[in-house]
Design an enzyme around this catalytic site. Structure first.
Site, mmCIF file in Angstrom:
data_model
loop_
_atom_site.group_PDB
_atom_site.id
_atom_site.type_symbol
_atom_site.label_atom_id
_atom_site.label_comp_id
_atom_site.label_asym_id
_atom_site.label_seq_id
_atom_site.Cartn_x
_atom_site.Cartn_y
_atom_site.Cartn_z
ATOM 1 N N ALA A 245 -0.797 -16.534 39.282
ATOM 2 C CA ALA A 245 -1.062 -17.948 38.492
ATOM 3 C C ALA A 245 -2.783 -18.167 38.173
ATOM 4 O O ALA A 245 -2.735 -19.113 37.228
ATOM 5 C CB ALA A 245 -0.555 -18.883 39.319
ATOM 6 N N VAL B 113 -4.755 -9.342 38.945
ATOM 7 C CA VAL B 113 -5.448 -8.320 39.794
ATOM 8 C C VAL B 113 -5.162 -6.940 39.056
ATOM 9 O O VAL B 113 -4.122 -6.777 38.808
ATOM 10 C CB VAL B 113 -4.993 -8.286 41.163
ATOM 11 C CG1 VAL B 113 -5.652 -7.259 41.998
ATOM 12 C CG2 VAL B 113 -5.065 -9.889 41.807
ATOM 13 N N TYR C 199 12.550 -13.723 60.850
ATOM 14 C CA TYR C 199 13.277 -13.076 59.661
ATOM 15 C C TYR C 199 14.682 -13.170 59.792
ATOM 16 O O TYR C 199 15.120 -12.687 60.649
ATOM 17 C CB TYR C 199 12.686 -11.635 59.546
ATOM 18 C CG TYR C 199 13.173 -11.105 57.914
ATOM 19 C CD1 TYR C 199 12.066 -11.250 56.980
ATOM 20 C CD2 TYR C 199 14.304 -10.447 57.850
ATOM 21 C CE1 TYR C 199 12.622 -10.585 55.673
ATOM 22 C CE2 TYR C 199 14.721 -9.953 56.698
ATOM 23 C CZ TYR C 199 13.814 -9.859 55.707
ATOM 24 O OH TYR C 199 13.991 -9.330 54.218
#
Lengths: 512, 512
Positions: B254, B258, B433
């Site tokens: 956003a 890179v 997780y």
């Protein structure tokens, strides 16, 4: 010399005398001129604004003593100006908020009345971080965080502590020490600097190799901004977007006032080992430090002086090494310290080091906070004395070292002493910390500014960062622009405008 | 089931069959409905804009196959929608730039013509990171970084490597391996995800305990933005203001694209040890992991399954533990692995652990990238299967664990399996997780969205972060707003507007 406390470092009781031989070594002929009585500018803030500020924060002082004590940081330029009576950076008033709500209220009032607000922790900035641009404002206030000095909470399970930002190092260690804990953060300014200041400037302590930098310790923070509060840090690490903690760390009071920090703490070490090592050259010693940083075991403290710093230390009685002196400190549980010490010794011997035993370690520990007092003694004697620092990757370090040394020697003349040490190491690189001592010229402020500009140009040209742990302040702003480029600068400006649309927070620092 | 590759994980050749007994365990009655032929929306971009884009980047595809392959990420919602023929997220075109200059040129053209640009690495987002808001734009293009997959430079002295952002994990390891080096970053998406994606989402690999998260590895980065380039990172660490690298890390395309990363690398380990441990309960096991994270020695990989995950693993042949299974992996030089293994064993025994030997370790290593393939098999069989994750401080972890479990079970019914493990540890906290498997309802997308919202509410209410390593994407945006508050949100918006004034970069992700 009788220099009043507002123009000196720290506590007058701890002042030190110049070691024998330094005057001769530097060829100092006459002491500095006597200190002028500073002429404080009149209080500019109108009475109604002062009343509104007092309604936000009850503790308001407008007396000369309070204003002078908050007139500048502690760079050599700051001290030289104060010594010659220049106190034009003095705030109109000093506010000492009691809590976060008062800080937030002050920022609201200051926004309405266009009052520049300079967050003030320990007042130890050495980069002009407390030298606000006052133009365009109704006046300037120092927001002294000294009353916000409590321990909010200790979370023993998570090994974190929440502390108020106005706490200074020794008191924070005392409060944590009662619970068997330590922050382990010991910058040279430890006795005076505040936790909020550490955060706002990305301070790095002498034990950074083992304990991390201050920004490594910050897990959560609370800040007041003119547009509202920030409460950041729900986990040690997160993927919930950019790490906004990292935007407040290093923001130097320009984005908000940090009021509370949740910090990583660790058990107080029960064993210490500080020893000296000698290396035949800075190059050989650097390679040894690099090996420790990359392959371990990593000491808690790891430093290496170059040939000149080692020789000056030996000549003034602070060391006995030839070549280059390294200090290796280990702290932790006793068995861990013993195991690491053995590993460190094996590696340093393999890299050309010779152990010097505990005496250099003890001497370093004894003097670790003394250098700024020594600077006062040098200024008294008519010397210019200052430090600057940088960091870069290991492969660039020799080039940066040579370029900065050369820039300083060229600017200050062959009579200048330029000392350097590596004070912080990482797997990928390290910091360089330079100390400069020279006879004062007619205008020592101008003399230093010229030399510092040359050194800063050399730092940036060599690919290094303009500051590893002192920050940007006003002094490094032009070079920060090169370092982060126009897009990086635009990012900082955008954040500034978003959180501080009136631009009241520490105007003139940080943002190019 | 014959599900085409655009609606499945990874390589069809690696598809796995559902283990015996799973259908019965879950009470699955009928398989999922057949996959519909997706109806691609017509290409919206006018010919002149496509021409302008092609002038910026020669490799442009507008065929169905290319568009479908870039139509979505790999969350269960993404796959379910693709299976039922919904491909409305498909870009109008796929651009594959050859270098940084082409990326920059595309952003300039896209800004002029208001074309939404979705940077695309491995396409493995599980949080709707590749589901752009197309409204208000002339069209959407995927910027596939796959051609930018070179090794730029290795700095052996500093132990860093500069790599192009489109490189995927296995190829990066191959290139570094030729030089005896490794990144040591192994997320579950390792086989497909790109380095740029790791950076943009703050990925965390399975070896994060020993090797750090991906954001720990990033020392420098180059990015193209619509307003110019960013080149950041002149030293491992710096006090030159806020760390702007940390603003690009987690920015999910956003703020910029890179294109190049300078990463910490380390010597390839010459020894490995992966063993299983059994703990009587998740609570006891968690305390043991915490002790390792706080006092060391720290393994390279450290994970602990809760009772349910351990039992399901045992029932489906992937483990033999009763209680809670932990996986402890050590990598490094042989003597270091041996020394750490001894320390780890001492500490885990003292904390109630029972060693299970190498078999569970080998089984975990063998299956470490297989879970997403198993999800496809579950979807085929008519099950809903998805994961979510969070992190918080150790003291809050039990509360977060209970609240999220309860939210999921309540939302999905008693027939749902809710499994959990700790996958990443820090001194101050850890990640959780969760894996959820349940029979599909009539509308499984709606079923999951309801359950996920309940879990996300529970995460935020318990004080944890909305994502430890998956990112924000479009799925987590509402909860990010709570996590960073209005001031944090304003900061992100301000940066976005500064670097991408036309808002073309991955619109709709990240910023609340």
């Amino acid at each position: 010399m009788d220099v009043p406390s507002f123009a000196r470092w720290g506590d007058a009781a701890d002042a030190v005398a110049l070691p024998d031989g330094v005057r001769e070594l530097l060829g100092l002929r006459e002491p500095a001129p006597p200190v002028a009585r500073p002429a404080l500018p009149p209080v500019r803030l109108p009475a109604d604004v002062l009343d509104a500020l007092a309604a936000a924060c009850a503790d308001v002082a407008t007396g000369d003593a309070a204003r002078l004590a908050h007139a500048a940081g502690r760079s050599t330029e700051d001290l030289l100006r104060l010594r010659r009576g220049e106190a034009d950076g003095a705030p109109d008033a000093v506010l000492r908020p009691a809590d976060h709500a008062e800080v937030a209220a002050v920022l609201r009032v200051a926004t309405v009345h266009r009052v520049a607000v300079v967050p003030f922790g320990g007042g130890t900035s050495v980069v002009g971080g407390l030298r606000p641009v006052a133009g365009g404002f109704a006046g300037t206030v120092a927001l002294d965080m000294g009353r916000m000095c409590g321990l909010v909470d200790i979370d023993h399970v998570s090994r974190t502590a929440t502390l108020q930002a106005g706490l200074r190092g020794p008191r924070a260690e005392e409060l944590l020490g009662d619970a068997g804990l330590t922050l382990g953060h010991f910058p040279q300014s430890f006795q005076f600097a505040s936790l909020g200041g550490y955060a706002a400037t990305r301070s790095s302590g002498q034990a950074s190799a083992g304990n991390g930098r201050f920004d490594d310790l910050v897990l959560g923070l609370r800040a007041a901004t003119p547009t509202g509060d920030l409460d950041l840090g729900r986990a040690p690490r997160s993927a919930a977007g950019p790490d906004l903690r990292q935007l407040l760390l290093g923001s130097e009071g320009a984005f908000g006032v940090v009021t509370e920090l949740t910090l990583r703490v660790r058990p107080r070490p029960d064993a210490h080992s500080y020893v000296g090592w000698s290396f035949p050259s800075f190059e050989v010693g650097s390679a040894a430090l690099r090996a420790l940083a990359q392959d371990g075991p990593l000491p808690t403290v790891l430093r290496l002086s170059d040939e000149t710093e080692t020789a000056v230390g030996a000549a003034t009685g602070a060391g006995a090494a030839t070549g280059c002196l390294a200090i290796v400190g280990l702290e932790g549980p006793a068995d861990d310290v013993a195991a690491r010490a053995a590993g460190v010794e094996r590696l340093l011997r393999a890299h050309g080091g010779t152990p010097l035993g505990g005496e250099p370690g003890a001497a370093w520990l004894d003097g670790r906070y003394r250098a700024p007092y020594l600077r006062d003694a040098l200024l008294d004697a008519g010397a210019l004395a200052e430090t600057l620092e940088t960091a870069t990757f290991w492969s660039r370090l020799p080039g940066t070292y040579r370029a900065v040394r050369e820039a300083l020697v060229t600017a200050l003349g062959a009579g200048a002493l330029v000392l350097c040490h590596i004070s912080h190491v990482y797997a990928a690189g390290a910091s360089l910390y330079f100390t400069v001592v020279a006879p004062q010229a007619d205008d020592p402020v101008d003399q230093w500014r010229t030399a510092k500009a040359a050194a800063s140009d050399a730092i940036v040209a060599s690919g290094a960062t303009i500051s590893h742990h002192h920050g940007v302040g006003t002094d490094h702003r032009p070079w920060l622009a090169t370092e982060i480029g126009p897009v990086g600068t635009a990012m900082l400006r955008a954040v500034k405008n978003a959180v501080d649309p009136a631009g009241i927070l520490n105007p003139g620092v940080l943002i190019p």
